[in-house]
Structure formats: structure tokens, C-alpha cells
Design a protein around this motif. Structure first.
Motif, PDB file in Angstrom:
ATOM      1  N   ASP A 105      81.122  73.782  21.020  1.00  0.00           N
ATOM      2  CA  ASP A 105      79.899  74.511  20.676  1.00  0.00           C
ATOM      3  C   ASP A 105      79.276  73.957  19.401  1.00  0.00           C
ATOM      4  O   ASP A 105      78.046  73.799  19.312  1.00  0.00           O
ATOM      5  CB  ASP A 105      80.204  76.001  20.490  1.00  0.00           C
ATOM      6  CG  ASP A 105      80.608  76.691  21.786  1.00  0.00           C
ATOM      7  OD1 ASP A 105      80.186  76.213  22.859  1.00  0.00           O
ATOM      8  OD2 ASP A 105      81.346  77.692  21.723  1.00  0.00           O
TER       9      ASP A 105
ATOM     10  N   SER B 172      78.433  72.669  30.633  1.00  0.00           N
ATOM     11  CA  SER B 172      77.964  73.674  31.590  1.00  0.00           C
ATOM     12  C   SER B 172      79.055  74.077  32.578  1.00  0.00           C
ATOM     13  O   SER B 172      79.013  75.156  33.163  1.00  0.00           O
ATOM     14  CB  SER B 172      76.753  73.135  32.364  1.00  0.00           C
ATOM     15  OG  SER B 172      77.132  72.084  33.243  1.00  0.00           O
ATOM     16  N   ARG B 173      80.071  73.221  32.741  1.00  0.00           N
ATOM     17  CA  ARG B 173      81.131  73.481  33.723  1.00  0.00           C
ATOM     18  C   ARG B 173      82.339  74.185  33.113  1.00  0.00           C
ATOM     19  O   ARG B 173      83.295  74.487  33.836  1.00  0.00           O
ATOM     20  CB  ARG B 173      81.588  72.160  34.355  1.00  0.00           C
ATOM     21  CG  ARG B 173      80.490  71.368  35.025  1.00  0.00           C
ATOM     22  CD  ARG B 173      81.049  70.285  35.909  1.00  0.00           C
ATOM     23  NE  ARG B 173      81.752  69.250  35.178  1.00  0.00           N
ATOM     24  CZ  ARG B 173      81.215  68.108  34.763  1.00  0.00           C
ATOM     25  NH1 ARG B 173      79.932  67.876  34.989  1.00  0.00           N
ATOM     26  NH2 ARG B 173      81.939  67.200  34.125  1.00  0.00           N
TER      27      ARG B 173
ATOM     28  N   ALA C  85      83.276  77.144  32.053  1.00  0.00           N
ATOM     29  CA  ALA C  85      83.770  78.434  32.540  1.00  0.00           C
ATOM     30  C   ALA C  85      84.471  78.313  33.885  1.00  0.00           C
ATOM     31  O   ALA C  85      85.281  79.169  34.247  1.00  0.00           O
ATOM     32  CB  ALA C  85      82.620  79.434  32.641  1.00  0.00           C
TER      33      ALA C  85
ATOM     34  N   ARG D 221      79.618  79.564  38.859  1.00  0.00           N
ATOM     35  CA  ARG D 221      80.062  79.899  37.509  1.00  0.00           C
ATOM     36  C   ARG D 221      79.577  78.880  36.475  1.00  0.00           C
ATOM     37  O   ARG D 221      79.799  79.065  35.282  1.00  0.00           O
ATOM     38  CB  ARG D 221      81.594  79.981  37.462  1.00  0.00           C
ATOM     39  CG  ARG D 221      82.188  81.074  38.348  1.00  0.00           C
ATOM     40  CD  ARG D 221      83.687  81.145  38.148  1.00  0.00           C
ATOM     41  NE  ARG D 221      84.023  81.516  36.771  1.00  0.00           N
ATOM     42  CZ  ARG D 221      85.197  81.288  36.194  1.00  0.00           C
ATOM     43  NH1 ARG D 221      86.140  80.637  36.872  1.00  0.00           N
ATOM     44  NH2 ARG D 221      85.427  81.664  34.958  1.00  0.00           N
ATOM     45  N   TRP D 222      78.950  77.819  36.911  1.00  0.00           N
ATOM     46  CA  TRP D 222      78.412  76.847  35.970  1.00  0.00           C
ATOM     47  C   TRP D 222      77.254  77.469  35.194  1.00  0.00           C
ATOM     48  O   TRP D 222      76.568  78.377  35.685  1.00  0.00           O
ATOM     49  CB  TRP D 222      77.923  75.607  36.705  1.00  0.00           C
ATOM     50  CG  TRP D 222      79.031  74.741  37.246  1.00  0.00           C
ATOM     51  CD1 TRP D 222      80.374  74.987  37.195  1.00  0.00           C
ATOM     52  CD2 TRP D 222      78.879  73.499  37.939  1.00  0.00           C
ATOM     53  NE1 TRP D 222      81.069  73.980  37.803  1.00  0.00           N
ATOM     54  CE2 TRP D 222      80.186  73.048  38.273  1.00  0.00           C
ATOM     55  CE3 TRP D 222      77.792  72.724  38.318  1.00  0.00           C
ATOM     56  CZ2 TRP D 222      80.400  71.851  38.951  1.00  0.00           C
ATOM     57  CZ3 TRP D 222      78.004  71.540  38.984  1.00  0.00           C
ATOM     58  CH2 TRP D 222      79.301  71.107  39.303  1.00  0.00           C
ATOM     59  N   ASP D 223      77.040  76.991  33.998  1.00  0.00           N
ATOM     60  CA  ASP D 223      75.950  77.469  33.143  1.00  0.00           C
ATOM     61  C   ASP D 223      74.680  76.715  33.537  1.00  0.00           C
ATOM     62  O   ASP D 223      74.410  75.613  33.052  1.00  0.00           O
ATOM     63  CB  ASP D 223      76.297  77.219  31.671  1.00  0.00           C
ATOM     64  CG  ASP D 223      75.252  77.780  30.724  1.00  0.00           C
ATOM     65  OD1 ASP D 223      74.136  78.097  31.173  1.00  0.00           O
ATOM     66  OD2 ASP D 223      75.551  77.887  29.515  1.00  0.00           O
ATOM     67  N   HIS D 224      73.870  77.324  34.407  1.00  0.00           N
ATOM     68  CA  HIS D 224      72.706  76.625  34.947  1.00  0.00           C
ATOM     69  C   HIS D 224      71.577  76.512  33.929  1.00  0.00           C
ATOM     70  O   HIS D 224      70.735  75.603  34.047  1.00  0.00           O
ATOM     71  CB  HIS D 224      72.254  77.310  36.229  1.00  0.00           C
ATOM     72  CG  HIS D 224      73.267  77.189  37.340  1.00  0.00           C
ATOM     73  ND1 HIS D 224      73.405  76.055  38.107  1.00  0.00           N
ATOM     74  CD2 HIS D 224      74.234  78.048  37.769  1.00  0.00           C
ATOM     75  CE1 HIS D 224      74.385  76.217  38.976  1.00  0.00           C
ATOM     76  NE2 HIS D 224      74.906  77.417  38.787  1.00  0.00           N
TER      77      HIS D 224
ATOM     78  N   ALA E 160      72.184  75.714  30.790  1.00  0.00           N
ATOM     79  CA  ALA E 160      72.585  74.495  30.080  1.00  0.00           C
ATOM     80  C   ALA E 160      72.275  73.262  30.910  1.00  0.00           C
ATOM     81  O   ALA E 160      71.862  72.222  30.365  1.00  0.00           O
ATOM     82  CB  ALA E 160      74.071  74.555  29.741  1.00  0.00           C
TER      83      ALA E 160
END
Length: 407
Positions: free
Chosen positions: A207, A238-239, A241, A260-263, A265
Motif C-alpha cells: 500500500d 488488484s488480485r 484479496a 474478488r479482484w479490486d476492479h 484498481a
């Protein structure tokens, strides 16, 4: 009501580096700057639960740290000019647009370039960036580097002493020197990211790397490789999690739940990638990450495109790991025999001997080639070589799956 402890943590992340950078610029004293910033945070932990979180937490911390520095310098009866300049820092971390914002922006960039100076060892640069720019505690840095806190304290002290003794300038280089030094800064940020993204890494480090990459991208918008690094970190992160299941075990990319990917991001990464070009190594790696991020499932992954990007990356950056990943891409794009041939080239000379990922790649390509027994044996060997518990479990599970007749 804002939780005081959370407010202090947020203010540390957002303002610690700014405060330290501003105080270093004026005093030239790294230890004094860090000590004053740290004392301000300690006072916040004491007072904010009692008095409430101030409207401008960062400004409150800047004021306390500045006043502490003034007290120290006054007691030492030194450098009256520095006292006058400290007073000009004001009470706001973010001043009005017409009153010093450029100074604060430049301070942070100066601090990053100073921490990442090539005169320092790479590991020292990463540790100093974590401590001084990000405000990560020495104990947390020590745990990440698998050393004692006292050892890390000595390393940080030596790094700051070297900066002082070598008279490393506290500034951002200009012209050709900026182009020359920027790759070193980006290398530190990417190593910081991987320290957080690795299987058993500390997520907060990833982060922080993304936060710093965003900052450098904002401050140096004309540098395509900065955009490439930011895009790469966003697309990979993004992957995160989806990389572990409910039991905490590693989930490989082909089996991850993509919902569950952070779309958000991914969208930011793809937008950033449009400014990155296709020439630099970070931009090329980001293009590869984008191929994975935009595939609706594993079966739709464009391995031919990925193999092509790896061909270009291997020309630009022919490291053993790049060549290993190129073998994977060609194995999936053109068949396991092609991948195994490139793997043999990558391993020539023994450079990848004992590297668990190389054995795991051979195992996966062997399985795809129709030899599950041989592949299972290789997966067990890779598991024995791995130092990461989660990776060991995943490799052993893959071996068991093949032994039971899976694919």
C-alpha cells in the motif's frame, strides 16, 4: 466521531513523511526531524482521545513537531536563521495554493530521492524510505527484513550517517541526472511493493509503495516509466484479496475468484497504462499484468500476447526471472515443449538452481505435457525448496492433486 487511534494512524501515513521532509529541509538534521515528528505522534495519542481529533490532524502534527524543533534548537542556542525559517512553516501541512504548496511537494520528492541515493545499498534505501518517508516503525521494518530491531536501528543510523558524511544533497536532480537517478528510485519503490505483495509479505508495504508511486507520478507526470510502475503495482495488487482462501492457503491465478479482484484498481491501472508507453521494463510488465486483469477467466487469457510482451521484456531486461516467466508464457501460448525448451535456456549455467519457482514451472509444463507422475515429483521438490509456508502448502497440494489423477 472519528476514532482517535485510527486518526493517528491515518495522519501518520499521510503526514509523517511531509513533516520529516519539511524539518530536514530547514534544519538539515535527520534525527531531529524524525524525533520531533515521532514526539508529535506520541502527543496526539495522548491528547486526541481526551480532547478530540482536530479538524486538521496533519496541521496539528506539523505545529507540534515544528514547535518541538524550535525548543530543541533554542535550548541548544544554535542557528537563529533556522529558527526563523521554522516559524515560516506555519500550522498547516497543506497550505493555501498561493502559500508554499510547491515547497511541501518539493520536500517530499527531495526526501524520496535522498533516501534512494545510489551511494546507499539497495536494502538500506528501502529501509530508509520505509522509516523516513512512510513512518513505518523500526520494529516493523526489522521483521520484514528478518533481522533484530537493534540491527535495523544500526543500519538506519549508518545510512543517515553516510548521507551526512558524503554530503549527499537533499534535492531532486535535474536534467540528465534526473533521468539517470529515476530508475533507482523506481527500483526501490518496486522492491518495497514486492515486500508487501509476496506470499508472506506485509500488505501495508505494498500500500505504501502504491501511495509513493502515485506521489512520484503526480510530481513527475512526464515520465512514462513512473506511470508504468504505478500501473503495474495497481494491476498486480488488484488480485491480493483473491490470492488466499478462507483457510489462508495460496490460490493460484488460474483458480482465483475474479469477482474478488479490486476492479477499481484495475480501471485505474489501465487508465494509467495509457501514459506509460511500451518501451520501459515496468510498462512492459504492466502490459502483461493487463492481459491477466482483462481476461474474464483463465481460459480467455491471451497467452500469445503475453508471450510477445515477454519477448520484448527479455530483450530489454534479460534477467533469469524474466526468462523464466517467458518460458511459462510460451509454454501456455505454444505448448509445453516450447516452454520447456526456453526453460532449459534460462537455467543454463545453473543460475536458477535451487530456485523453487523454476522447479515449479518445470512441474507445471511437465503436467501439461502429459506426465502427471513426473510433475508431482517436481512439485514436491519445489515445495521442499520453498521458504514460504503458504507457497509450500500450495505446491504440495498441487502434487497431491496430480497423484490423485487431477490435471
Amino acid at each position: 466521531m472519528t476514532d482517535p487511534s485510527r486518526a493517528v494512524a491515518d495522519a501518520t501515513r499521510e503526514s509523517f513523511g511531509r513533516i520529516v521532509a519539511a524539518l530536514i529541509r530547514v534544519t538539515g538534521d535527520w534525527t531531529l526531524a524524525e524525533d520531533c515528528a515521532q514526539e508529535a505522534l506520541a502527543l496526539a495519542l495522548e491528547r486526541w482521545p481526551r480532547d478530540g481529533v482536530p479538524a486538521n490532524p496533519g496541521g496539528w502534527l506539523m505545529t507540534v513537531a515544528r514547535n518541538r524543533a524550535v525548543d530543541v534548537l533554542r535550548r541548544a542556542d544554535t542557528e537563529r536563521r533556522k529558527l526563523r525559517e521554522l516559524a515560516l512553516l506555519g500550522e498547516q501541512v497543506t497550505p493555501p495554493p498561493d502559500a508554499g504548496e510547491e515547497d511541501l511537494v518539493d520536500d517530499r520528492l527531495r526526501l524520496i530521492f535522498t533516501c534512494c541515493h545510489p551511494a546507499l545499498a539497495l536494502e538500506a534505501r528501502v529501509a530508509l524510505t520505509l522509516r523516513t518517508v512512510c513512518g513505518v516503525t523500526t520494529a516493523d521494518i526489522a521483521r520484514a527484513f528478518l533481522v533484530s530491531e537493534s540491527t535495523m536501528t544500526r543500519r538506519l543510523t549508518r545510512a543517515k550517517t553516510k548521507i551526512a558524511q558524503a554530503r549527499i544533497p537533499y534535492r531532486v536532480p535535474e536534467g540528465p541526472m534526473l533521468v539517470e537517478r529515476l530508475p533507482g528510485v523506481l527500483a526501490v519503490l518496486y522492491l518495497l511493493f514486492t515486500r508487501g505483495y509476496d506470499v508472506d509479505g506485509e500488505p501495508a508495504f505494498a500500500d505504501e509503495a502504491i501511495r509513493l508511486a502515485r506521489l512520484v507520478d503526480r510530481l513527475l507526470p512526464g515520465q512514462p516509466e513512473v506511470a508504468g510502475l504505478l500501473a503495474l503495482c495497481l494491476l498486480q495488487h488488484s488480485r491480493r484479496a483473491a490470492r488466499r482462501d478462507a483457510a489462508g492457503d495460496l490460490v493460484t491465478l488460474d483458480r482465483q475468484d475474479r469477482s474478488r479482484w479490486d476492479h477499481a484498481a484495475i480501471a485505474e491501472g489501465l487508465a494509467t497504462l495509457t501514459r506509460a508507453g511500451t518501451a520501459g521494463p515496468y510498462a512492459l510488465q504492466a502490459r502483461i499484468a493487463a492481459c491477466h486483469a482483462t481476461a474474464r477467466d483463465s481460459a480467455e487469457t491471451d497467452w500469445t500476447a503475453i508471450a510477445g510482451w515477454y519477448d520484448r521484456l527479455a530483450e530489454r531486461q534479460p534477467s533469469p526471472v524474466v526468462r523464466l516467466n517467458r518460458a511459462v508464457a510460451h509454454g501456455f501460448a505454444y505448448g509445453p515443449a516450447s516452454g520447456l525448451a526456453l526453460l532449459a535456456q534460462a537455467r543454463a549455467g545453473g543460475v536458477l538452481d535451487g530456485y523453487p519457482s523454476a522447479v515449479a514451472v518445470e512441474a507445471e509444463l511437465t503436467a501439461r505435457g502429459g506426465d502427471p507422475v513426473g510433475a508431482a515429483s517436481l512439485f514436491r521438490r519445489a515445495a521442499a525448496l520453498s521458504a514460504a509456508p503458504a507457497e509450500r502448502r500450495a505446491l504440495a497440494a498441487r502434487a497431491d492433486e496430480l497423484t490423485r489423477g487431477g490435471t
